[in-house]
Design an enzyme around this catalytic site. Structure first.
Site, short mmCIF file in Angstrom:
data_model
loop_
_atom_site.label_atom_id
_atom_site.label_comp_id
_atom_site.label_asym_id
_atom_site.label_seq_id
_atom_site.Cartn_x
_atom_site.Cartn_y
_atom_site.Cartn_z
N ALA A 4 -10.72 -7.04 -0.09
CA ALA A 4 -11.43 -5.78 -0.13
C ALA A 4 -11.25 -5.17 -1.46
O ALA A 4 -10.63 -5.61 -2.11
CB ALA A 4 -10.97 -4.76 0.95
N GLU A 54 -2.67 -4.94 -9.26
CA GLU A 54 -2.86 -5.48 -7.94
C GLU A 54 -1.95 -6.96 -7.77
O GLU A 54 -2.24 -7.92 -8.55
CB GLU A 54 -4.36 -5.86 -7.69
N GLU A 65 -14.80 -9.69 -5.33
CA GLU A 65 -13.41 -9.51 -5.05
C GLU A 65 -12.84 -10.60 -4.41
O GLU A 65 -11.71 -10.89 -4.57
CB GLU A 65 -13.76 -8.27 -3.58
N ARG A 82 0.79 -1.06 -0.08
CA ARG A 82 -0.14 -0.09 0.24
C ARG A 82 0.91 1.28 0.02
O ARG A 82 1.60 1.59 1.15
CB ARG A 82 -0.91 -0.08 1.05
N GLU A 125 -9.57 -11.64 -5.71
CA GLU A 125 -8.16 -11.66 -4.95
C GLU A 125 -7.59 -13.08 -4.43
O GLU A 125 -6.54 -13.30 -4.11
CB GLU A 125 -8.23 -10.74 -3.70
#
Length: 181
Positions: free
Chosen positions: A76, A141, A92, A64, A96
């Site tokens: 999330a 991501e 999600e 992050r 993920e």
């Protein structure tokens, strides 16, 4: 009851982004005076604590940039437009960690930072997971799945290994719900 309402008399959009927009609102305060409010517009998000068949939490670790390093978090992500929050939660999870939930329980709805942001977050508990072939993380991501017991997740909150507030709220709400079953 005291009138605490503010009335927007002017609004200026100063930034349009991919994730957030920023506007400055001029408001009339309850005492009749004028004030200014900086407002970050966000479409909302979901936070999901996924439990595997052993009742362990499936968390993610990801970098992050604002924090300068990786964080340990619940699954999330943002809500796309007018997407139903439960559908966003399931999407999600698939993206993920590669699972779809057969059972999805709403834990809470909460404003993230109501003093300056329109973001609302929906927290869920996901159970009875089924592996999916629809797992495809966003192109920008990169996540690592981390499995831990709920006791370890709670301890991680208390010792600082979990510092993300949506994760703190979601884990603690799920632990409380599970105690009442």
């Amino acid at each position: 009851m005291k009138d605490l309402n503010e009335t927007v008399t002017a609004s200026e959009r100063i930034y349009d982004g991919r994730v957030v927009n920023l506007r400055i609102d001029t408001v009339t305060l309850p005492n009749g005076k004028e004030g200014r409010r900086e407002v970050v517009e966000h479409s909302g998000a979901v936070a999901v604590l996924a439990l595997n068949e052993a009742g362990e939490a499936l968390l993610v670790r990801q970098f992050r940039l604002p924090t300068g390093g990786p964080l340990l978090e619940v699954v999330a992500g943002g809500i796309d437009g007018v997407e139903d929050p439960a559908k966003a939660a399931a999407r999600e999870l698939a993206e993920e960690i590669g699972f779809t939930p057969d059972k999805l329980t709403l834990l809470y709805e909460a404003w993230v930072a109501p003093g300056y942001c329109t973001e609302k977050i929906w927290g869920y508990l996901a159970e009875d997971l089924t592996p999916t072939t629809d797992a495809h993380a966003d192109a920008d991501e990169f996540v690592e799945t981390v499995t831990m017991t709920l006791d370890d997740a709670t301890a991680a909150i208390l010792d600082g290994r979990i510092q993300d507030m949506k994760s703190v709220a979601t884990i603690l709400a799920a632990v409380q719900l599970l105690k009442t079953r």
